[in-house]
Scaffold this motif. Structure first.
Motif, PDB file in Angstrom:
ATOM      1  N   ARG A 115      10.784  -1.224   4.244  1.00  0.00           N
ATOM      2  CA  ARG A 115      10.174  -2.181   3.331  1.00  0.00           C
ATOM      3  C   ARG A 115       9.893  -1.491   2.004  1.00  0.00           C
ATOM      4  NH1 ARG A 115       5.039  -4.899   5.824  1.00  0.00           N
ATOM      5  NH2 ARG A 115       4.635  -2.775   6.539  1.00  0.00           N
ATOM      6  N   VAL A 116      10.428  -2.055   0.928  1.00  0.00           N
ATOM      7  CA  VAL A 116      10.153  -1.554  -0.414  1.00  0.00           C
ATOM      8  C   VAL A 116       9.126  -2.487  -1.034  1.00  0.00           C
ATOM      9  CG1 VAL A 116      11.115  -1.005  -2.670  1.00  0.00           C
ATOM     10  CG2 VAL A 116      12.485  -0.635  -0.604  1.00  0.00           C
ATOM     11  N   LEU A 117       7.949  -1.927  -1.324  1.00  0.00           N
ATOM     12  CA  LEU A 117       6.826  -2.728  -1.809  1.00  0.00           C
ATOM     13  C   LEU A 117       6.346  -2.210  -3.154  1.00  0.00           C
ATOM     14  CD1 LEU A 117       4.667  -2.900   1.479  1.00  0.00           C
ATOM     15  CD2 LEU A 117       6.353  -4.575   0.675  1.00  0.00           C
ATOM     16  N   SER A 118       5.676  -3.060  -3.879  1.00  0.00           N
ATOM     17  CA  SER A 118       4.955  -2.576  -5.048  1.00  0.00           C
ATOM     18  C   SER A 118       3.776  -1.737  -4.571  1.00  0.00           C
ATOM     19  CB  SER A 118       4.438  -3.752  -5.878  1.00  0.00           C
ATOM     20  OG  SER A 118       3.421  -4.443  -5.153  1.00  0.00           O
ATOM     21  N   ALA A 119       3.242  -0.912  -5.454  1.00  0.00           N
ATOM     22  CA  ALA A 119       2.087  -0.100  -5.085  1.00  0.00           C
ATOM     23  C   ALA A 119       0.924  -0.989  -4.669  1.00  0.00           C
ATOM     24  CB  ALA A 119       1.681   0.793  -6.253  1.00  0.00           C
ATOM     25  N   ASP A 120       0.721  -2.102  -5.351  1.00  0.00           N
ATOM     26  CA  ASP A 120      -0.383  -3.003  -5.018  1.00  0.00           C
ATOM     27  C   ASP A 120      -0.192  -3.615  -3.631  1.00  0.00           C
ATOM     28  OD1 ASP A 120      -1.850  -2.712  -7.469  1.00  0.00           O
ATOM     29  OD2 ASP A 120      -0.358  -3.984  -8.450  1.00  0.00           O
ATOM     30  N   ALA A 121       1.047  -3.990  -3.299  1.00  0.00           N
ATOM     31  CA  ALA A 121       1.301  -4.575  -1.977  1.00  0.00           C
ATOM     32  C   ALA A 121       1.133  -3.533  -0.880  1.00  0.00           C
ATOM     33  CB  ALA A 121       2.709  -5.178  -1.940  1.00  0.00           C
ATOM     34  N   ALA A 122       1.516  -2.312  -1.157  1.00  0.00           N
ATOM     35  CA  ALA A 122       1.396  -1.258  -0.144  1.00  0.00           C
ATOM     36  C   ALA A 122      -0.060  -0.964   0.177  1.00  0.00           C
ATOM     37  CB  ALA A 122       2.109   0.003  -0.617  1.00  0.00           C
ATOM     38  N   VAL A 123      -0.894  -0.819  -0.842  1.00  0.00           N
ATOM     39  CA  VAL A 123      -2.297  -0.469  -0.570  1.00  0.00           C
ATOM     40  C   VAL A 123      -3.060  -1.641   0.028  1.00  0.00           C
ATOM     41  CG1 VAL A 123      -2.315   1.301  -2.359  1.00  0.00           C
ATOM     42  CG2 VAL A 123      -3.110  -1.012  -2.910  1.00  0.00           C
ATOM     43  N   ALA A 124      -2.525  -2.872  -0.110  1.00  0.00           N
ATOM     44  CA  ALA A 124      -3.160  -4.024   0.538  1.00  0.00           C
ATOM     45  C   ALA A 124      -3.118  -3.908   2.058  1.00  0.00           C
ATOM     46  CB  ALA A 124      -2.492  -5.317   0.086  1.00  0.00           C
ATOM     47  N   LEU A 125      -2.259  -3.028   2.589  1.00  0.00           N
ATOM     48  CA  LEU A 125      -2.150  -2.829   4.036  1.00  0.00           C
ATOM     49  C   LEU A 125      -3.194  -1.856   4.576  1.00  0.00           C
ATOM     50  CD1 LEU A 125       1.743  -2.421   4.195  1.00  0.00           C
ATOM     51  CD2 LEU A 125       0.421  -4.480   4.750  1.00  0.00           C
ATOM     52  N   ILE A 126      -3.931  -1.185   3.682  1.00  0.00           N
ATOM     53  CA  ILE A 126      -4.904  -0.179   4.118  1.00  0.00           C
ATOM     54  C   ILE A 126      -6.210  -0.871   4.484  1.00  0.00           C
ATOM     55  CG2 ILE A 126      -6.197   1.876   3.443  1.00  0.00           C
ATOM     56  CD1 ILE A 126      -3.933   2.542   1.499  1.00  0.00           C
ATOM     57  N   PRO A 127      -6.681  -0.727   5.744  1.00  0.00           N
ATOM     58  CA  PRO A 127      -7.897  -1.411   6.166  1.00  0.00           C
ATOM     59  C   PRO A 127      -9.161  -0.652   5.785  1.00  0.00           C
ATOM     60  CG  PRO A 127      -6.956  -0.233   8.012  1.00  0.00           C
ATOM     61  CD  PRO A 127      -6.018  -0.032   6.857  1.00  0.00           C
ATOM     62  N   ALA A 186       7.964  11.810  -2.373  1.00  0.00           N
ATOM     63  CA  ALA A 186       9.271  12.471  -2.327  1.00  0.00           C
ATOM     64  C   ALA A 186      10.028  12.082  -3.599  1.00  0.00           C
ATOM     65  CB  ALA A 186      10.041  12.065  -1.081  1.00  0.00           C
ATOM     66  N   THR A 187      11.258  12.530  -3.691  1.00  0.00           N
ATOM     67  CA  THR A 187      12.102  12.142  -4.828  1.00  0.00           C
ATOM     68  C   THR A 187      12.900  10.890  -4.508  1.00  0.00           C
ATOM     69  OG1 THR A 187      12.324  14.438  -5.557  1.00  0.00           O
ATOM     70  CG2 THR A 187      13.983  12.874  -6.345  1.00  0.00           C
ATOM     71  N   THR A 188      13.565  10.892  -3.346  1.00  0.00           N
ATOM     72  CA  THR A 188      14.490   9.814  -2.988  1.00  0.00           C
ATOM     73  C   THR A 188      14.160   9.278  -1.610  1.00  0.00           C
ATOM     74  OG1 THR A 188      16.225  10.944  -4.251  1.00  0.00           O
ATOM     75  CG2 THR A 188      16.931   9.206  -2.740  1.00  0.00           C
ATOM     76  N   ALA A 189      14.229   7.963  -1.473  1.00  0.00           N
ATOM     77  CA  ALA A 189      14.198   7.311  -0.158  1.00  0.00           C
ATOM     78  C   ALA A 189      15.475   6.514  -0.015  1.00  0.00           C
ATOM     79  CB  ALA A 189      12.995   6.390  -0.028  1.00  0.00           C
ATOM     80  N   ASP A 190      16.122   6.618   1.151  1.00  0.00           N
ATOM     81  CA  ASP A 190      17.253   5.731   1.373  1.00  0.00           C
ATOM     82  C   ASP A 190      16.749   4.447   2.026  1.00  0.00           C
ATOM     83  OD1 ASP A 190      17.026   6.110   4.130  1.00  0.00           O
ATOM     84  OD2 ASP A 190      18.879   7.289   4.316  1.00  0.00           O
ATOM     85  N   GLU A 191      17.660   3.539   2.317  1.00  0.00           N
ATOM     86  CA  GLU A 191      17.260   2.218   2.808  1.00  0.00           C
ATOM     87  C   GLU A 191      16.610   2.265   4.186  1.00  0.00           C
ATOM     88  OE1 GLU A 191      20.483  -0.857   0.997  1.00  0.00           O
ATOM     89  OE2 GLU A 191      21.299   0.810   2.185  1.00  0.00           O
ATOM     90  N   ARG A 192      16.745   3.375   4.873  1.00  0.00           N
ATOM     91  CA  ARG A 192      16.108   3.522   6.177  1.00  0.00           C
ATOM     92  C   ARG A 192      14.819   4.326   6.113  1.00  0.00           C
ATOM     93  NH1 ARG A 192      21.523   4.600   9.901  1.00  0.00           N
ATOM     94  NH2 ARG A 192      22.507   2.587   9.461  1.00  0.00           N
ATOM     95  N   GLY A 193      14.423   4.682   4.909  1.00  0.00           N
ATOM     96  CA  GLY A 193      13.159   5.393   4.754  1.00  0.00           C
ATOM     97  C   GLY A 193      13.257   6.894   4.839  1.00  0.00           C
ATOM     98  N   ASN A 194      14.450   7.447   4.985  1.00  0.00           N
ATOM     99  CA  ASN A 194      14.597   8.898   4.992  1.00  0.00           C
ATOM    100  C   ASN A 194      14.268   9.446   3.607  1.00  0.00           C
ATOM    101  OD1 ASN A 194      15.718   9.188   7.739  1.00  0.00           O
ATOM    102  ND2 ASN A 194      17.430   8.011   6.884  1.00  0.00           N
TER     103      ASN A 194
END
Length: 544
Positions: free
Chosen positions: A18-30, A199-207
């Motif tokens: 999942r590629v998210l905006s920073a705001d969407a990603a931190v919305a997952l933090i409880p 990291a520098t690079t993420a591929d579509e599988r998150g590596n």
């Protein structure tokens, strides 16, 4: 931990990340999450995600009551805010960090230091290596870290137990305990539930690959600890790549450990450095491109420190005066005669200075920080070159805190791990703070004495235990501009003085703790006090 925002399940390796905006990603933090952040000041700092986390709290009041873990440090005072984005009462409840942002006294205090002083966050300064060890224990679901690192220092519960303020002291994180007939420190496991790594690079599988980074730091261990405990791993990267396009040997964090990716193309490589391919090892810089040690009293001290080295040594290097020693060797035509090892992970090459400290150019290898700290904690290296702020009658050293100027000192970082079993340590610093000097014809004269004496009856904060060093047979030396002092079982002993220095007036009378004087007191080499090459000859290693 609050269940208001359930953590996502681990994704199968064949799925796209999942590629998210920073705001969407931190919305997952409880609320009440334990968040581990991978960075070393600005090096590797996932600043865009931390900024979004701070914004979310301002806008919504959530997440609340976080515990954050920073094995080295997050952010600085020079453009990458890091922890200061989230240094807000209500958002942070507890912080465990190897270091905190620091800077000159002329700068405003970082927000995290204001919270520490006001007791609005429970703050602990934990040695970096121990914090990395705790992640390993959490990943394997073991009970905690049993260690001798930190005995008789501020880490020891007989002193501060890592606590930086009164509210932290109310909830101890370490206790002393017997084991197999000996005394140990025990840190119960703290289980992280969210990791924010970079990291520098993420591929579509998150590596994740690290081709533009200056170090791996501890991202893999932090992601493992969180994944194995069912948590959330957020990776900030510069760019995305097609799935499978990163060579497997270049993947440092596999996608099975990553839940979502935030793309931040403008992330800084390190403090005040957008990108330097020499730092990430993509090019080798010519030796002539490195600035020299220059000329001044700090160089004189660094020169004397360099005389302690041997051909072939593996030498740890700390921030401060000792960071100039590699330049001294280069100027003397001895570059490569020793191998430098720094806590962020670089092995060999040329450790960089000032804002880029913690990185190296032309490194032979870059290893993850947790493994570098295992190397340090076990004493596998030959010597460590470090600085001091205070030294007391027992040879104890303070580098971690001065009550009068707390935000000017960052904390101990890896200092306690490095010094615990180092075979030889050379501490460097000025004998008094603020003294003025003249150098003429290879002789030193004190023009005006410093206002603050650094050799004191008792240090404010014990970062290094001279008592344990004597008991363990470690070789300890303190190099200043006017004298060299050894730690002996009988106490601190002056073994060398600089040409032009009066022993009684300039040394013994300027120390607030008694100093012994060697019967064979020697003069420091006058060549150290003259510009140009001074004819450094490194000692040979004994093979006996």
């Amino acid at each position: 931990m609050s269940r208001s925002a359930p953590l996502p399940p681990a994704h199968p390796p064949s799925s796209r990340i999942r590629v998210l905006s920073a705001d969407a990603a931190v919305a997952l933090i409880p609320d009440e999450a334990v968040v581990t952040v991978s960075s070393s000041s600005a090096l590797g700092c996932p600043d865009a995600v931390l900024a979004a986390l701070g914004r979310r709290f301002v806008d919504s009041g959530h997440p609340r009551a976080l515990t954050t873990l920073h094995p080295i440090a997050a952010g600085d005072m020079y453009g990458v805010k890091g922890i200061d984005h989230i240094a807000q009462p209500g958002l942070l409840r507890r912080v465990l960090a190897g270091s905190f942002p620091s800077g000159p006294s002329s700068m405003a205090s970082p927000a995290i230091w204001a919270m520490i002083a006001a007791n609005t966050v429970a703050a602990y300064n934990v040695p970096s290596g121990i914090l990395f060890d705790l992640h390993r224990e959490a990943a394997a679901k073991r009970p905690g870290v049993l260690t001798k690192v930190g005995l008789d220092t501020f880490v020891d519960p007989a002193r501060q137990g890592c606590a930086m303020n009164a509210v932290a002291a109310e909830t101890p994180i370490v206790r002393k305990m017997p084991f197999e007939g000996d005394e140990w420190l025990f840190f119960p496991t703290i289980t992280p539930t969210v990791a924010i790594i970079r990291a520098t690079t993420a591929d579509e599988r998150g590596n994740l690959s690290y081709e533009h980074e200056g170090a791996y730091l501890g991202a893999l261990d932090q992601a493992l600890a969180v994944r194995n405990n069912g948590g959330l791993v957020i990776a900030q990267v510069k760019r995305l790549a097609r799935g499978g396009s990163i060579r497997p040997f270049n993947v440092h964090v596999p996608g099975i450990l990553v839940d979502c990716v935030v793309v931040a193309p403008d992330q800084m490589q390190t403090t005040q450095t957008v990108y330097d391919p020499g730092i990430s090892g993509e090019v080798l810089r010519p030796d002539a491109s490195f600035e020299g040690a220059g000329w001044g009293m700090e160089t004189v001290i660094a020169r004397r420190v360099s005389q302690e080295l041997r051909h072939g040594d593996a030498v740890n290097l700390g921030f401060g005066i000792s960071a100039n020693v590699p330049r001294v060797l280069m100027e003397e035509g001895l570059h490569g005669a020793v191998t430098w090892v720094i806590e962020q992970g670089a092995v060999g090459g040329v450790p960089l200075l000032n804002f880029q400290f913690g990185c190296a150019a032309n490194a032979e290898a870059i290893v993850p920080s947790p493994y570098q700290f295992t190397y340090f904690q076990g004493g596998g290296f030959d010597a460590s070159l470090l600085s001091f702020m205070q030294v007391d009658r027992d040879g104890c050293v303070n580098v971690s805190r001065l009550a009068a100027r707390p935000h000017v000192t960052a904390g101990a970082g890896g200092f306690v791990d490095i010094t615990a079993r180092a075979r030889k340590i050379v501490f460097s610093g000025f004998f008094t703070a603020g003294a003025q000097f003249e150098i003429n014809d290879g002789a030193l004269r004190i023009v005006k004495e410093g206002k603050t004496r650094k050799f004191v009856p008792e240090v404010e904060h014990v970062s290094f235990s001279g008592r344990r060093a004597v008991a363990n047979g470690q070789q300890i030396r303190y190099v200043t501009e006017r004298c060299v002092i050894d730690l002996t079982p009988a106490g601190l002993m002056v073994v060398e003085i600089a040409p032009g220095i009066d022993l009684d007036r300039d040394v013994l009378a300027q120390s607030d703790t008694p100093l012994l004087v060697a019967r064979d007191l020697r003069l420091m080499d006058a060549a150290l006090f003259q510009p140009g090459r001074f004819g450094l000859r490194l000692k040979e290693r004994s093979h006996g």
